[in-house]
Design a protein around this motif. Structure first.
Motif, PDB file in Angstrom:
ATOM      1  N   LEU A  98     -35.380  26.682 -68.772  1.00 14.91           N
ATOM      2  CA  LEU A  98     -36.053  27.832 -69.372  1.00 14.91           C
ATOM      3  C   LEU A  98     -37.012  28.515 -68.411  1.00 14.91           C
ATOM      4  O   LEU A  98     -37.183  29.733 -68.465  1.00 14.91           O
ATOM      5  N   ASP A  99     -37.658  27.717 -67.557  1.00 13.45           N
ATOM      6  CA  ASP A  99     -38.629  28.261 -66.606  1.00 13.45           C
ATOM      7  C   ASP A  99     -38.519  27.510 -65.284  1.00 13.45           C
ATOM      8  O   ASP A  99     -39.208  26.511 -65.072  1.00 13.45           O
ATOM      9  N   PRO A 100     -37.640  27.986 -64.402  1.00 14.01           N
ATOM     10  CA  PRO A 100     -37.426  27.298 -63.124  1.00 14.01           C
ATOM     11  C   PRO A 100     -38.680  27.191 -62.246  1.00 14.01           C
ATOM     12  O   PRO A 100     -38.703  26.395 -61.318  1.00 14.01           O
TER      13      PRO A 100
ATOM     14  N   TYR B 133     -41.364  19.966 -63.350  1.00  7.71           N
ATOM     15  CA  TYR B 133     -40.963  19.202 -62.164  1.00  7.71           C
ATOM     16  C   TYR B 133     -41.844  17.970 -61.971  1.00  7.71           C
ATOM     17  O   TYR B 133     -41.356  16.893 -61.618  1.00  7.71           O
ATOM     18  N   GLU B 134     -43.126  18.128 -62.218  1.00  6.70           N
ATOM     19  CA  GLU B 134     -44.039  16.988 -62.104  1.00  6.70           C
ATOM     20  C   GLU B 134     -43.675  15.905 -63.127  1.00  6.70           C
ATOM     21  O   GLU B 134     -43.680  14.712 -62.813  1.00  6.70           O
ATOM     22  N   SER B 135     -43.332  16.332 -64.327  1.00  8.43           N
ATOM     23  CA  SER B 135     -42.958  15.378 -65.372  1.00  8.43           C
ATOM     24  C   SER B 135     -41.664  14.648 -65.031  1.00  8.43           C
ATOM     25  O   SER B 135     -41.537  13.448 -65.302  1.00  8.43           O
ATOM     26  N   ILE B 136     -40.718  15.352 -64.420  1.00  8.50           N
ATOM     27  CA  ILE B 136     -39.478  14.703 -63.986  1.00  8.50           C
ATOM     28  C   ILE B 136     -39.797  13.657 -62.926  1.00  8.50           C
ATOM     29  O   ILE B 136     -39.279  12.541 -62.962  1.00  8.50           O
ATOM     30  N   GLY B 137     -40.664  14.004 -61.997  1.00  3.54           N
ATOM     31  CA  GLY B 137     -41.071  13.048 -60.968  1.00  3.54           C
ATOM     32  C   GLY B 137     -41.735  11.827 -61.572  1.00  3.54           C
ATOM     33  O   GLY B 137     -41.456  10.696 -61.187  1.00  3.54           O
ATOM     34  N   TYR B 138     -42.609  12.057 -62.536  1.00  2.00           N
ATOM     35  CA  TYR B 138     -43.289  10.943 -63.211  1.00  2.00           C
ATOM     36  C   TYR B 138     -42.280  10.066 -63.939  1.00  2.00           C
ATOM     37  O   TYR B 138     -42.356   8.841 -63.890  1.00  2.00           O
TER      38      TYR B 138
END
Length: 75
Positions: free
Chosen positions: A50-52, A58-63
């Motif tokens: 929804l918002d690239p 992105y930080e949450s994916i890394g976490y």
């Protein structure tokens, strides 16, 4: 509560922030969820879709991946 997050997403399906919030709630074990942990990653991926430019997503994916690789106390 998780139900409120789901309701908010139903009302604002284009909100990347709400998908991040949903993923965070899943990862942090909000209440007695019956969803799989992998749904957190799916929520973060939807937020990116929804918002690239969403740094939060992105930080949450890394976490998500960082926590998944953390050694347990038995290691």
């Amino acid at each position: 509560s998780f139900e409120l997050i789901e309701e908010a997403i139903a009302q604002f399906p284009q909100s990347s922030k709400l998908y991040c919030l949903k993923g965070d709630a899943i990862q942090l074990g909000c209440e007695d969820l019956t969803v799989e942990l992998s749904e957190a990653l799916s929520s973060y991926e939807k937020a990116v879709e929804l918002d690239p430019s969403s740094a939060e997503a992105y930080e949450s994916i890394g976490y998500y991946f960082d926590v998944g690789r953390m050694p347990t106390s038995s290691e």
